[in-house]
Design a protein around this motif. Structure first.
Motif, mmCIF file in Angstrom:
data_model
loop_
_atom_site.group_PDB
_atom_site.id
_atom_site.type_symbol
_atom_site.label_atom_id
_atom_site.label_comp_id
_atom_site.label_asym_id
_atom_site.label_seq_id
_atom_site.Cartn_x
_atom_site.Cartn_y
_atom_site.Cartn_z
ATOM 1 N N TYR A 3 152.620 77.245 -62.835
ATOM 2 C CA TYR A 3 153.069 76.496 -63.858
ATOM 3 C C TYR A 3 154.097 77.423 -64.764
ATOM 4 O O TYR A 3 153.967 78.880 -64.575
ATOM 5 N N GLU A 17 148.106 77.613 -61.616
ATOM 6 C CA GLU A 17 147.479 76.084 -61.505
ATOM 7 C C GLU A 17 146.019 75.581 -62.191
ATOM 8 O O GLU A 17 146.380 75.200 -63.499
ATOM 9 N N GLU A 21 146.496 74.238 -66.108
ATOM 10 C CA GLU A 21 145.913 73.189 -66.347
ATOM 11 C C GLU A 21 144.762 73.821 -67.859
ATOM 12 O O GLU A 21 144.647 72.511 -68.190
ATOM 13 N N LEU A 24 146.645 73.238 -71.061
ATOM 14 C CA LEU A 24 147.190 72.621 -71.595
ATOM 15 C C LEU A 24 145.777 71.367 -71.726
ATOM 16 O O LEU A 24 145.685 70.840 -73.028
ATOM 17 N N PRO A 31 147.280 67.478 -67.812
ATOM 18 C CA PRO A 31 147.886 68.270 -66.477
ATOM 19 C C PRO A 31 148.581 67.419 -66.376
ATOM 20 O O PRO A 31 148.450 66.680 -65.917
#
Length: 89
Positions: A3, A17, A21, A24, A31
């Protein structure tokens, strides 16, 4: 996947990742490969991340703070400058 959170107001913040995630999810977002946190959404996103940090204890608190602080900084500076934060674009 990595990201890469970007804003015209500050330097990019990159996360692997699982960490991206997690950030988020803490903000109540699903995600996704692409997305945006608008200026209007930033105060709630910052508050959610800060609340999650405070809810952790011990080593988990330190690890979450270390991962979240650069992202909170990006969101805060972007909000002040009136610029959205995007990823995957």
């Amino acid at each position: 996947m990595i990201y890469k959170f970007k804003s015209q107001a500050d330097a990019d913040v990159s996360m692997l990742e699982p960490n991206g995630e997690h950030m988020l999810a803490l903000m109540g977002r699903e995600p996704s490969a692409q997305g945006v946190v608008t200026v209007a959404q930033m105060p709630a996103a910052i508050a959610a991340l800060e609340a999650a940090i405070l809810a952790q204890e011990g080593d988990e608190h330190a690890r979450l703070r270390a991962r979240a602080e650069p992202f909170i900084h990006l969101l805060s500076n972007s909000a002040k400058a009136g610029k959205d934060v995007v990823w995957g674009v």
